[in-house]
Design a protein around this motif. Structure first.
Motif, mmCIF file in Angstrom:
data_model
loop_
_atom_site.group_PDB
_atom_site.id
_atom_site.type_symbol
_atom_site.label_atom_id
_atom_site.label_comp_id
_atom_site.label_asym_id
_atom_site.label_seq_id
_atom_site.Cartn_x
_atom_site.Cartn_y
_atom_site.Cartn_z
ATOM 1 N N UNK A 1 11.042 76.652 43.613
ATOM 2 C CA UNK A 1 11.524 77.908 42.381
ATOM 3 C C UNK A 1 11.642 78.678 43.571
ATOM 4 N N UNK A 2 12.623 79.649 42.497
ATOM 5 C CA UNK A 2 13.655 79.961 42.850
ATOM 6 C C UNK A 2 13.607 81.840 41.821
ATOM 7 N N UNK A 3 13.192 82.771 42.720
ATOM 8 C CA UNK A 3 12.668 83.718 41.606
ATOM 9 C C UNK A 3 13.618 84.843 42.725
ATOM 10 N N UNK A 4 14.155 86.097 41.073
ATOM 11 C CA UNK A 4 14.590 87.081 41.574
ATOM 12 C C UNK A 4 14.459 88.278 41.876
ATOM 13 N N UNK A 5 14.770 89.140 42.439
ATOM 14 C CA UNK A 5 13.567 90.272 43.090
ATOM 15 C C UNK A 5 15.104 91.324 43.306
ATOM 16 N N UNK A 6 15.092 92.608 41.943
ATOM 17 C CA UNK A 6 16.218 93.345 42.332
ATOM 18 C C UNK A 6 15.140 94.666 42.667
#
Length: 869
Positions: free
Chosen positions: A442-447
Motif C-alpha cells: 500500500x502506498x500512502x503520501x504524506x505532505x
C-alpha cells in the motif's frame, strides 16, 4: 410493557454492580508489557473502568495539554472514553458482548492510547465480561415428533438444543422435562461443551390408547439469577418406520481457503437408513437453529447431501464455521438425525496493509534538529501469519526516515536539517508491504510543509547603484528605485527600505532624498544644483520583518548632470551706476590696435560654459573687430577725418548650451587726439597683495547675484505690503534717500573686506535706518560701490514654497533663499564660476585689471542685458 422493560434494565444494572462487587475493582493486570482491565458488559454511560492516569504514572493536570486520547480506526465505535480532567477510563456507550464479539471465548477490546509532548504510546486491553442478560431460546416454539408405536424402550429422540448468546456459566446449563409417564430426558454434552437434550422412551406406546403426547421442555442457564426458555413438544404416535437414518460419523471437519469461489464443494455427507421405500429415502437440510450467516454462506443439496459454498468467505471475520445438518427419511414417523460439520478457513493474502496517520505535526520548522518527530504512523494487515506481518519504508532522496516504536507503529522523523528556501514542502511516499506470497503493498503520501524561519538576509539586485539626475529637478520627483529580494516568506520576506543617517555638505541626508519604505522608490526632496554639488552617495538599508530582523545595505551614487541654467556674466568691463562704459581711443591708433578685452565667466560646465564673443551693434562695423574666442577688441583700420568721434558698440557673449544663453554689454568709445593721464575703463591698476591673493573673480558674480536677490526681496516686500514702512521709497525705484545712500570717494580699501567671501547685510540691532556697506576698491581714488538696504529689508516675513516643476533658466532654488530673521549670505547664493573654460592668456591681464567693481566719478558705467540666445 414499558414498565416491565424498565424494571428489567434496572435489575440488569443491579446485577452488574453486584458482579463488580464480587469480582473486585478492575485492577490493571500487566500482560506482555501492557495494561489489562476487565469490565462487565451492559454498564451504563459513565461507569468507571480504570484510572489510567494513576496506572500509567501520568500527570493528570497535563493530560489535556498533551492531547491524551484513544486512537481508533475511522468508523469504529468508541465504547470507552478517557476523562482528561482526572484520567479515568469510563464507559462511553453500552457494551453488548454478544455484539462486539461474535464468537465465544475471551472478548477483548484493544485500546491504543496516545499522548504528545513528548510522544508516548500505550496499549491497553479491556476484557468484556459476560453477564447473564440472555435467556435460552429454542429454534421452535413447538417440536413435532412422530414416534411409531413399535418403538422399543430406551429409544432416543434427539431434540434441537436451545441457544443462549451468553458464554460460560451463563450459557445453557441443563434441560428439564415436564412430568409424564412415557418419556424421560437425558442431557448430553458435545465436544465443544455445548449441551443438548434427548427424549428417552421409558414405556411402550400404544397408539390406540393415546395417539399424541404433549410435553413441556425447559432450558436453564447457570447464571445468577437463573434464566430459562421453554418449548412445547407434540409427540404423535404412528405405525411403521422404525429405523432412523445414521451418518457415517457424528462430526466432520474440513478445511477451505477463504478465496474459494461460489459453488465449491465443501463436503459430501452420507447417511443411511435400513428401511426400504420411502422410509429409506433420506432428505438433507440445515438444522433449525443454523444461524442466518451460515445459511448465507453455505447450501445443502437435499437429495445428494452435498454441502456447497454459496457466498464469499472472509477469514478475518470468522476463521471457523460450524454447520449442523440433519438427515430425515421420507417415511411416516420420520426422525431427523444430526451431524456437525466444522469448516476451517485457510488464510489467503487478500488484504493489503492499511496505513493510518495517527498524529501529524505539520508544518515543521526548517531549523528543526534531526530526529524531530513529524508523524506517528500505524500499519495494520488483517491477514494472519506471514500474510499479516508488515514492513514499512519511505521513498529515497528525502530527509526523513521511519523508526519502529511499537508493533506496527512507526514514527516519521527528520534525518538532517531542512531548508524551506530550497524545498518548501515534501511529499513523503510511505510504502507498507506484507510478507505474503505474492506480497501486497500500500502506498500512502504524506505532505510535510516546511515553515519558514528568518535565516536569510535581504539581498539587493545590484551591488551598488549609480543614478544620474539632471540639475534643477522638481522637488518630490522620483529619481530611481532600489529593489532587494528575500528568499524567506510571509513576514520574514516583507522588506522595508530606509536611508542610513549621514550628512551631505554638512546637511542631513534626509533633507536631500527620501525613500518609500515599501516600494524602494527614491525621491529628491530639493532641487539639485550642479554648480553646488556634483555628486554624493547615500546608504540604503533593506530590512525584513522577521524576528530577529535581518538587513542589508547598498550604496547609491547620485551624479548631478549639468544644465545650461546660468547665463554668462561679464566681468570686464563692468557697468557702474547704470551708465555705459566709456573708453578713449587715440585717433592715431593704427590697424590692430588693442582697444580692450571683454571678459566673461559662466558657472555651468562643459559646452554650457564655452563662451563666444560677437559684435552685435556698432556705429561703424568697418572700424572695429572682436575676436570670437578671446573677446579682444581691435581696430580694423586707421581713423579718418569723417569718422565719428563717439563710437557706440554692443558686444554679446553667448555660451554653447542648448538653448544658448547670452549677455550683452554696451561700450562707448571716444576718439581723442591725445590720451589723458587718468586710467580708462580698460586701463590697468594694481591691487594690494592681500587683495590679489584672496579676492577671486567670483566676487563680482557674488555682488551681482546679491543685488538681484535684494531686488527680488524688495519686490516681494512691496507686493505683500506687510510691515512695509518704506513703501514710498520702494515705489521710487527701490533706492534709498540721498541722505542715506551716497558714494564714498575717499574710502580706503579694507583688507578684511577683501579676505572675506561672504557679503553679510544685516541692519544693526535697534536701528531702523538704512544700512550701507562700502565695497573697497584698490584702484585710483574716486571709485566705490555701496549696497543700500531699506529699514525693513531684514525684517520682512514671507514664505517660499518649493517648486513642483523645474525652474526656469537663471532662477535659483527657492529653498535656498534666506528665511525671515536670517542673515543674507550672498556668497552662498552665488554659483562658483566654472574653471573648465578659462579665458586665454591674452585675456588674463584684462581680467586682473577689472577684478574690483569700480565706477568713475563722472558717472559713466556699464549697461548689461541678459537674455536667451
Amino acid at each position: 410493557m414499558g414498565a416491565g422493560a424498565g424494571s428489567g434494565r434496572g435489575l440488569l444494572f443491579l446485577l452488574s454492580l453486584l458482579f463488580l462487587l464480587l469480582a473486585g475493582s478492575p485492577a490493571p493486570r500487566p500482560v506482555s508489557g501492557h495494561l489489562r482491565y476487565a469490565v462487565p458488559e451492559e454498564l451504563e454511560h459513565g461507569a468507571f473502568v480504570a484510572n489510567l492516569g494513576e496506572d500509567l504514572g501520568l500527570d493528570v493536570s497535563t493530560l489535556s495539554a498533551r492531547r491524551f486520547r484513544i486512537v481508533s480506526r475511522a468508523g469504529a465505535r468508541q465504547h470507552l472514553e478517557v476523562n482528561l480532567e482526572n484520567g479515568i477510563l469510563f464507559v462511553n456507550e453500552r457494551i453488548d458482548r454478544e455484539e462486539v464479539c461474535e464468537v465465544g471465548g475471551t472478548c477483548l477490546l484493544y485500546l491504543q492510547l496516545l499522548v504528545e509532548s513528548p510522544l508516548e504510546l500505550y496499549h491497553v486491553e479491556v476484557e468484556v465480561l459476560d453477564i447473564n442478560d440472555h435467556a435460552p431460546t429454542f429454534p421452535w416454539l413447538e417440536y413435532v415428533l412422530e414416534v411409531a408405536e413399535s418403538a422399543v424402550l430406551g429409544a432416543r429422540f434427539p431434540l434441537e438444543s436451545a441457544q443462549d448468546p451468553d458464554v460460560g456459566i451463563n450459557s445453557v446449563h441443563t434441560y428439564r422435562l415436564s412430568p409424564n409417564g412415557f418419556f424421560s430426558l437425558e442431557v448430553q454434552t458435545r465436544s465443544d461443551a455445548s449441551k443438548f437434550a434427548e427424549l428417552v422412551l421409558e414405556r411402550a406406546l400404544d397408539r390406540e390408547q393415546q395417539h399424541a403426547h404433549r410435553l413441556l421442555l425447559t432450558a436453564l442457564d447457570g447464571g445468577v439469577p437463573e434464566r430459562s426458555g421453554t418449548a412445547h413438544i407434540l409427540i404423535t404416535v404412528l405405525d411403521a418406520n422404525d429405523n432412523v437414518p445414521a451418518f457415517d460419523q457424528p462430526s466432520y471437519s474440513v478445511s477451505l481457503p477463504e478465496d474459494a469461489p461460489a459453488g465449491t464443494l465443501v463436503i459430501q455427507l452420507n447417511a443411511t437408513d435400513l428401511d426400504e421405500g420411502p422410509n429409506g429415502e433420506i432428505e438433507y437440510s440445515f438444522s433449525g437453529h443454523a444461524p442466518p450467516r451460515v445459511r448465507e454462506l453455505f447450501h445443502v443439496e437435499p437429495w445428494s447431501g452435498q454441502v456447497l459454498l454459496k457466498g464469499p468467505l472472509d477469514y478475518e471475520r470468522a476463521s471457523l464455521h460450524e454447520l449442523y445438518v440433519q438427515a430425515k427419511d421420507r417415511g411416516p414417523s420420520a426422525v431427523a438425525v444430526h451431524c456437525r460439520v466444522l469448516v476451517h478457513l485457510l488464510d489467503v493474502n487478500d488484504n493489503a496493509p492499511e496505513v493510518t496517520l495517527t498524529s501529524v505535526s505539520t508544518p515543521v520548522l526548517e531549523d528543526a534538529p534531526p530526529g524531530t518527530v513529524i508523524a506517528v504512523i500505524s500499519v495494520l494487515d488483517r491477514d494472519s501469519g506471514d500474510n499479516g506481518r508488515v514492513s514499512c519504508e519511505v521513498g529515497p532522496g528525502i530527509p526523513f526516515e521511519l523508526r519502529s516504536s511499537f508493533h506496527n507503529y512507526y514514527t516519521l522523523v527528520t534525518t538532517q536539517a531542512l531548508d524551506r528556501e530550497v524545498v518548501p514542502e515534501y511529499n513523503v511516499s510511505i510504502t507498507a508491504r506484507d510478507m505474503g506470497s505474492p506480497a501486497l503493498l500500500t502506498h500512502s503520501t504524506l505532505t510535510v510543509l516546511v515553515s519558514d524561519v528568518n535565516d536569510n538576509a535581504p539581498r539587493f539586485l545590484q551591488p551598488s547603484y549609480s543614478v544620474y539626475v539632471m540639475e534643477n529637478n522638481a522637488p518630490g520627483a522620483s529619481i530611481c528605485s532600489v529593489s532587494a529580494l528575500d528568499p524567506d516568506c510571509q513576514q520574514n520576506a516583507y522588506l522595508s527600505y530606509s536611508i542610513a543617517d549621514g550628512h551631505i555638505h554638512g546637511m542631513p541626508v534626509g533633507t536631500y532624498v527620501s525613500i518609500n519604505s515599501d516600494s524602494g522608490h527614491m525621491y529628491a526632496l530639493r532641487s539639485l544644483d550642479y554648480e553646488q554639488i556634483r555628486s554624493f552617495q547615500i546608504q540604503v538599508q533593506a530590512q525584513d520583518a522577521g524576528f530577529p530582523p535581518l538587513s542589508a545595505n547598498v550604496t547609491v551614487h547620485i551624479f548631478v548632470l549639468d544644465q545650461n541654467d546660468n547665463a554668462p556674466v561679464i566681468v570686464s568691463p563692468m557697468p557702474c551706476n547704470g551708465s555705459v562704459a566709456t573708453e578713449l581711443v587715440p585717433r592715431s591708433a593704427r590697424p590692430g590696435y588693442l582697444v580692450g578685452t571683454v571678459s566673461a565667466v559662466d558657472a555651468d560646465a562643459g559646452l554650457n560654459s564655452r563662451l563666444s564673443y560677437q559684435l552685435l551693434q556698432a556705429t561703424d562695423f568697418t572700424l572695429f573687430s572682436l575676436a570670437p574666442d578671446t573677446g579682444e577688441l581691435r581696430t580694423l583700420r586707421s581713423f579718418l577725418e569723417q569718422d565719428a568721434t563717439r563710437q557706440q558698440l554692443v558686444v554679446q557673449v553667448r555660451d554653447g548650451g542648448q538653448p544658448a544663453l547670452s549677455a550683452t554689454v554696451s561700450l562707448l568709445l571716444s576718439v581723442v587726439e591725445t590720451m589723458p593721464q587718468t586710467l580708462s575703463d580698460f586701463s590697468e591698476f594694481s591691487l594690494p597683495p592681500e587683495a590679489s591673493s584672496s579676492f577671486p573673480l567670483t566676487f563680482y558674480l557674488l555682488v551681482s547675484l546679491g543685488s538681484i536677490s535684494f531686488t527680488f526681496l524688495l519686490a516681494i516686500l512691496i507686493l505683500t505690503a506687510i510691515r512695509c514702512r518704506g513703501e514710498q521709497c520702494s515705489r521710487q525705484g527701490g533706492s534709498c534717500p540721498l541722505s542715506r545712500c551716497h558714494c564714498c570717494p575717499g574710502s580706503r580699501p579694507s583688507t578684511d573686506g577683501l579676505k572675506t567671501s561672504n557679503l553679510m547685510v544685516q541692519p544693526p540691532a535697534g536701528t531702523t535706518a538704512a544700512t550701507c556697506l562700502d565695497m573697497p576698491a584698490g584702484g585710483p581714488p574716486g571709485y566705490c560701490y555701496k549696497v543700500c538696504l531699506g529699514p525693513e529689508s531684514a525684517q520682512s516675513d514671507f514664505t517660499f514654497l518649493k517648486p513642483c516643476s523645474p525652474l526656469r533658466n537663471n532662477e535659483k532654488d527657492p529653498g535656498k533663499w534666506p528665511k525671515p530673521g536670517q542673515h543674507l549670505q550672498v556668497s552662498k547664493q552665488i554659483k562658483q564660476p566654472n574653471m573648465d573654460w578659462l579665458p586665454p592668456g591674452t585675456q588674463r591681464p584684462a581680467l586682473k585689471r577689472y577684478q574690483i567693481w569700480h565706477c568713475r566719478i563722472r558717472g559713466s558705467g556699464w549697461k548689461r542685458d541678459v537674455g536667451m540666445g
